[in-house]
Design a protein around this motif. Structure first.
Motif: not given
Length: 175
Positions: A139-149
């Motif tokens: 999901a795009p939300a997973t991409v955003r959280s992976q990038a943030s971390r």
């Protein structure tokens, strides 16, 4: 290989191999592994070649194949490890790194594999969050959280390992 048999695959490989190798290096951080990853990617694309309809737009498909191979091999590598020697069996290739930022390369090596793939796809490949989600199958939300971390980890590692620290060598972030 017979020209009719490969139906343009050889031409495709000659055009994209250098860029694939650079992309593979950014993912794995080692030129020897990048060569292996590039070769495995091209083999998978070759096996699908007769079924690929829109051969002019193969960049996305090839990128997805490469990232999936990279992540699945890293997942499998947790269970099997080679014994490392204190030096390489051969000298390093003469190719230049895509950039000369050894601290950044070292910090990238410390990221989780999906986080590293996310950073490479976002900042080197300049893909959108939606495109990265499609490549990684999440999901795009997973991409955003992976990038943030991943970015938080990179900032911490780069600050901690900086030779210009003003705190006398103490960790900048304490637990």
């Amino acid at each position: 290989m017979d020209r009719d048999f490969d139906d343009g695959f050889s031409t495709y490989v000659k055009q994209v191999r250098p860029e694939l190798r650079r992309r593979a290096f950014l993912l794995c951080g080692d030129w020897f592994e990048a060569d292996d990853l590039t070769q495995k990617t091209l083999v998978k694309v070759f096996l699908q070649w007769p079924r690929l309809d829109n051969r002019e737009k193969l960049t996305g498909f090839t990128r997805t194949v490469m990232v999936h191979i990279y992540i699945s091999e890293r997942r499998a590598a947790r269970w099997t490890r080679e014994v490392l020697a204190d030096r390489d069996p051969e000298p390093a290739p003469c190719d230049q790194h895509p950039f000369d930022h050894q601290p950044l390369l070292s910090a990238l090596d410390r990221l989780a594999h999906r986080q590293r793939a996310t950073i490479v796809l976002r900042f080197w490949e300049q893909l959108s969050v939606r495109e990265i989600a499609d490549v990684l199958g999440c999901a795009p939300a997973t991409v955003r959280s992976q990038a943030s971390r991943a970015l938080a980890t990179l900032r911490f590692l780069l600050r901690r390992d900086s030779p210009f620290r003003s705190d006398g060598g103490q960790d900048l972030i304490r637990s």
